[in-house]
Scaffold this motif. Structure first.
Motif, PDB file in Angstrom:
ATOM      1  N   SER A 164       1.017  -1.215  -0.073  1.00  0.00           N
ATOM      2  CA  SER A 164       0.155   0.121   0.019  1.00  0.00           C
ATOM      3  C   SER A 164       0.894   1.363  -0.007  1.00  0.00           C
ATOM      4  CB  SER A 164      -1.048  -0.054   1.250  1.00  0.00           C
ATOM      5  OG  SER A 164      -0.322   0.325   2.418  1.00  0.00           O
ATOM      6  N   GLN A 165       2.160   1.229   0.380  1.00  0.00           N
ATOM      7  CA  GLN A 165       3.030   2.420   0.416  1.00  0.00           C
ATOM      8  C   GLN A 165       3.571   2.520  -1.022  1.00  0.00           C
ATOM      9  OE1 GLN A 165       4.036   4.511   2.889  1.00  0.00           O
ATOM     10  NE2 GLN A 165       2.380   3.170   3.844  1.00  0.00           N
ATOM     11  N   ARG A 166       3.182   1.796  -2.175  1.00  0.00           N
ATOM     12  CA  ARG A 166       3.768   2.056  -3.286  1.00  0.00           C
ATOM     13  C   ARG A 166       3.183   3.323  -3.794  1.00  0.00           C
ATOM     14  NH1 ARG A 166       7.291  -0.302  -7.353  1.00  0.00           N
ATOM     15  NH2 ARG A 166       7.376   1.246  -8.927  1.00  0.00           N
ATOM     16  N   GLU A 167       2.008   3.692  -3.599  1.00  0.00           N
ATOM     17  CA  GLU A 167       1.365   4.882  -4.107  1.00  0.00           C
ATOM     18  C   GLU A 167       2.118   6.043  -3.677  1.00  0.00           C
ATOM     19  OE1 GLU A 167      -3.150   7.212  -4.747  1.00  0.00           O
ATOM     20  OE2 GLU A 167      -2.836   5.065  -3.972  1.00  0.00           O
ATOM     21  N   THR A 168       2.191   6.028  -2.149  1.00  0.00           N
ATOM     22  CA  THR A 168       2.772   6.959  -1.497  1.00  0.00           C
ATOM     23  C   THR A 168       4.126   7.258  -2.044  1.00  0.00           C
ATOM     24  OG1 THR A 168       1.559   6.410   0.441  1.00  0.00           O
ATOM     25  CG2 THR A 168       3.626   7.954   0.802  1.00  0.00           C
ATOM     26  N   PHE A 169       4.975   5.960  -2.464  1.00  0.00           N
ATOM     27  CA  PHE A 169       6.307   6.338  -2.885  1.00  0.00           C
ATOM     28  C   PHE A 169       6.137   6.884  -4.274  1.00  0.00           C
ATOM     29  CE2 PHE A 169       9.734   4.339  -5.381  1.00  0.00           C
ATOM     30  CZ  PHE A 169      10.650   4.594  -4.929  1.00  0.00           C
ATOM     31  N   ASP A 170       5.395   6.409  -5.199  1.00  0.00           N
ATOM     32  CA  ASP A 170       5.351   6.916  -6.523  1.00  0.00           C
ATOM     33  C   ASP A 170       4.851   8.467  -6.787  1.00  0.00           C
ATOM     34  OD1 ASP A 170       6.074   4.766  -7.744  1.00  0.00           O
ATOM     35  OD2 ASP A 170       3.904   3.682  -8.170  1.00  0.00           O
ATOM     36  N   ASP A 171       3.736   8.721  -5.691  1.00  0.00           N
ATOM     37  CA  ASP A 171       3.376  10.209  -5.676  1.00  0.00           C
ATOM     38  C   ASP A 171       4.356  11.124  -5.120  1.00  0.00           C
ATOM     39  OD1 ASP A 171       0.766   9.413  -6.147  1.00  0.00           O
ATOM     40  OD2 ASP A 171      -0.136   9.565  -4.455  1.00  0.00           O
ATOM     41  N   ALA A 172       5.268  10.726  -4.238  1.00  0.00           N
ATOM     42  CA  ALA A 172       6.422  11.575  -3.879  1.00  0.00           C
ATOM     43  C   ALA A 172       7.541  11.702  -5.022  1.00  0.00           C
ATOM     44  CB  ALA A 172       7.172  10.942  -2.529  1.00  0.00           C
ATOM     45  N   LEU A 173       7.870  10.495  -5.724  1.00  0.00           N
ATOM     46  CA  LEU A 173       8.680  10.733  -6.977  1.00  0.00           C
ATOM     47  C   LEU A 173       8.019  11.810  -8.044  1.00  0.00           C
ATOM     48  CD1 LEU A 173      10.265   7.005  -7.727  1.00  0.00           C
ATOM     49  CD2 LEU A 173      11.072   9.241  -6.432  1.00  0.00           C
ATOM     50  N   ASP A 174       6.779  11.621  -8.084  1.00  0.00           N
ATOM     51  CA  ASP A 174       6.255  12.246  -9.188  1.00  0.00           C
ATOM     52  C   ASP A 174       6.202  13.760  -8.844  1.00  0.00           C
ATOM     53  OD1 ASP A 174       5.461  10.128 -10.780  1.00  0.00           O
ATOM     54  OD2 ASP A 174       3.323  10.201  -9.996  1.00  0.00           O
ATOM     55  N   GLU A 175       5.981  14.139  -7.320  1.00  0.00           N
ATOM     56  CA  GLU A 175       6.132  15.502  -6.732  1.00  0.00           C
ATOM     57  C   GLU A 175       7.675  16.008  -7.155  1.00  0.00           C
ATOM     58  OE1 GLU A 175       5.267  19.028  -5.303  1.00  0.00           O
ATOM     59  OE2 GLU A 175       4.130  17.656  -5.862  1.00  0.00           O
ATOM     60  N   ALA A 176       8.644  15.182  -6.871  1.00  0.00           N
ATOM     61  CA  ALA A 176      10.103  15.621  -7.013  1.00  0.00           C
ATOM     62  C   ALA A 176      10.275  15.710  -8.583  1.00  0.00           C
ATOM     63  CB  ALA A 176      10.983  14.384  -6.628  1.00  0.00           C
ATOM     64  N   LEU A 177       9.751  15.126  -9.344  1.00  0.00           N
ATOM     65  CA  LEU A 177      10.083  15.281 -10.951  1.00  0.00           C
ATOM     66  C   LEU A 177       9.215  16.757 -11.279  1.00  0.00           C
ATOM     67  CD1 LEU A 177       9.841  11.886 -12.438  1.00  0.00           C
ATOM     68  CD2 LEU A 177      11.780  13.323 -12.091  1.00  0.00           C
ATOM     69  N   ALA A 178       8.204  16.861 -10.706  1.00  0.00           N
ATOM     70  CA  ALA A 178       7.499  18.294 -11.030  1.00  0.00           C
ATOM     71  C   ALA A 178       8.206  19.550 -10.601  1.00  0.00           C
ATOM     72  CB  ALA A 178       5.898  17.963 -10.339  1.00  0.00           C
ATOM     73  N   LEU A 179       8.916  19.228  -9.381  1.00  0.00           N
ATOM     74  CA  LEU A 179       9.859  20.311  -8.998  1.00  0.00           C
ATOM     75  C   LEU A 179      10.629  20.329  -9.774  1.00  0.00           C
ATOM     76  CD1 LEU A 179       9.660  19.297  -5.133  1.00  0.00           C
ATOM     77  CD2 LEU A 179       8.630  21.349  -6.066  1.00  0.00           C
ATOM     78  N   VAL A 180      11.419  19.579 -10.279  1.00  0.00           N
ATOM     79  CA  VAL A 180      12.351  19.746 -11.225  1.00  0.00           C
ATOM     80  C   VAL A 180      12.095  20.291 -12.586  1.00  0.00           C
ATOM     81  CG1 VAL A 180      14.187  18.518 -12.574  1.00  0.00           C
ATOM     82  CG2 VAL A 180      14.087  17.985 -10.225  1.00  0.00           C
ATOM     83  N   ASP A 181      10.802  19.903 -13.016  1.00  0.00           N
ATOM     84  CA  ASP A 181      10.205  20.213 -14.461  1.00  0.00           C
ATOM     85  C   ASP A 181      10.075  21.966 -14.124  1.00  0.00           C
ATOM     86  OD1 ASP A 181       9.291  19.895 -17.056  1.00  0.00           O
ATOM     87  OD2 ASP A 181       7.334  19.975 -16.316  1.00  0.00           O
ATOM     88  N   ASP A 182       9.357  22.148 -13.003  1.00  0.00           N
ATOM     89  CA  ASP A 182       9.148  23.625 -12.668  1.00  0.00           C
ATOM     90  C   ASP A 182      10.451  24.427 -12.773  1.00  0.00           C
ATOM     91  OD1 ASP A 182       6.558  23.087 -12.547  1.00  0.00           O
ATOM     92  OD2 ASP A 182       6.304  23.216 -10.305  1.00  0.00           O
ATOM     93  N   GLU A 183      11.362  24.094 -12.179  1.00  0.00           N
ATOM     94  CA  GLU A 183      12.711  24.397 -12.113  1.00  0.00           C
ATOM     95  C   GLU A 183      13.282  24.663 -13.549  1.00  0.00           C
ATOM     96  OE1 GLU A 183      16.591  25.254 -10.030  1.00  0.00           O
ATOM     97  OE2 GLU A 183      14.540  25.087  -9.077  1.00  0.00           O
ATOM     98  N   GLY A 184      13.013  23.386 -14.207  1.00  0.00           N
ATOM     99  CA  GLY A 184      13.706  23.446 -15.700  1.00  0.00           C
ATOM    100  C   GLY A 184      12.787  24.505 -16.923  1.00  0.00           C
ATOM    101  N   SER A 185      11.875  24.949 -16.331  1.00  0.00           N
ATOM    102  CA  SER A 185      11.009  25.757 -17.059  1.00  0.00           C
ATOM    103  C   SER A 185      11.516  27.010 -17.756  1.00  0.00           C
ATOM    104  CB  SER A 185       9.696  26.190 -16.545  1.00  0.00           C
ATOM    105  OG  SER A 185       9.891  27.168 -15.484  1.00  0.00           O
ATOM    106  N   ASP A 186      12.623  27.497 -16.923  1.00  0.00           N
ATOM    107  CA  ASP A 186      13.689  28.375 -17.236  1.00  0.00           C
ATOM    108  C   ASP A 186      15.010  28.055 -18.082  1.00  0.00           C
ATOM    109  OD1 ASP A 186      15.204  27.319 -15.295  1.00  0.00           O
ATOM    110  OD2 ASP A 186      15.360  29.160 -13.918  1.00  0.00           O
ATOM    111  N   GLY A 187      14.702  26.688 -18.591  1.00  0.00           N
ATOM    112  CA  GLY A 187      15.883  26.196 -19.315  1.00  0.00           C
ATOM    113  C   GLY A 187      16.954  25.417 -18.432  1.00  0.00           C
ATOM    114  N   GLN A 188      16.845  25.525 -17.126  1.00  0.00           N
ATOM    115  CA  GLN A 188      17.847  24.910 -16.303  1.00  0.00           C
ATOM    116  C   GLN A 188      18.041  23.671 -15.948  1.00  0.00           C
ATOM    117  OE1 GLN A 188      20.336  27.185 -15.483  1.00  0.00           O
ATOM    118  NE2 GLN A 188      19.366  28.254 -16.575  1.00  0.00           N
ATOM    119  N   SER A 189      16.620  22.673 -16.394  1.00  0.00           N
ATOM    120  CA  SER A 189      16.615  21.360 -16.096  1.00  0.00           C
ATOM    121  C   SER A 189      17.744  20.584 -16.727  1.00  0.00           C
ATOM    122  CB  SER A 189      15.414  20.859 -16.635  1.00  0.00           C
ATOM    123  OG  SER A 189      15.305  19.514 -16.099  1.00  0.00           O
ATOM    124  N   ARG A 190      18.175  19.725 -16.164  1.00  0.00           N
ATOM    125  CA  ARG A 190      19.367  18.706 -16.579  1.00  0.00           C
ATOM    126  C   ARG A 190      18.807  17.338 -16.739  1.00  0.00           C
ATOM    127  NH1 ARG A 190      23.097  21.703 -12.359  1.00  0.00           N
ATOM    128  NH2 ARG A 190      21.768  20.505 -10.957  1.00  0.00           N
TER     129      ARG A 190
END
Length: 194
Positions: A164-190
């Motif tokens: 049952s923790q898989r969804e929690t794990f996956d949601d946290a990873l998705d949030e991390a990627l969204a944060l990087v994507d937001d950071e990358g919106s100015d062209g900085q994402s690696r």
């Protein structure tokens, strides 16, 4: 510290006696995402790489599902030597290794530090953490004199013991990627396209 890897350390007598090698972080040295676990287990100690056992398979698969390879991120631990009997590293052991972890974070300079489990979350936030309740939450953490964005995540092993923790794990990873994507919106994402 001018080198990201630790080549010789004798700060923790018990860990030096139990390790077969120092297990340094792996992956990109300019990664947008840096994952921090607690310490190497037996398989990591044998292979010399963090997160290569069953929990590593969970992390690798989750990254792959999001279009990433291990080489696209940085994966490391609070402590670089295997504690005996797979016990949690002590506060003293974590403090002995903190300089190495902070140096690695400083060199990599990630957009987001993702803590995998209770031990690294409490170590870097310097407070008690209820991981399952706080998974996916973003915090500002003072690390090596800089403020870093830190996202709490359940440990990949938690998904093996409690599916049952898989969804929690996956949601946290998705949030991390969204944060990087937001950071990358100015062209900085690696991370590239994911």
């Amino acid at each position: 510290m001018d080198d990201i890897d630790v080549h010789d350390c004798t700060r923790c007598e018990e860990l030096c006696a139990s390790r077969s090698r120092i297990v340094n972080g792996v992956g990109a040295t300019d990664a947008e995402l840096l994952f921090v676990g607690e310490a190497p287990g037996a398989q990591e100690d044998a292979e010399g790489e963090p997160f290569v056992g069953r929990s590593g398979d969970v992390l690798t698969e989750a990254l792959r599902d999001r279009g990433l390879a291990r080489r696209d991120v940085r994966i490391t631990n609070c402590v670089r030597c295997r504690p005996p009997e797979n016990r949690d590293p002590t506060v003293e052991e974590r403090e002995n290794c903190r300089e190495y972890l902070e140096g690695e974070i400083d060199i990599v300079d990630p957009a987001v530090v993702v803590t995998l489990g209770k031990v690294p979350s409490e170590h870097l936030l310097e407070r008690s953490v209820a991981v399952t309740k706080e998974a996916g939450t973003l915090h500002d953490a003072r690390i090596a004199g800089s403020t870093r964005r830190l996202l709490v995540c359940v440990h990949p092993a938690a998904t093996l013991y409690d599916p049952s923790q898989r969804e929690t794990f996956d949601d946290a990873l998705d949030e991390a990627l969204a944060l990087v994507d937001d950071e990358g919106s100015d062209g900085q994402s690696r991370l590239g396209d994911f």
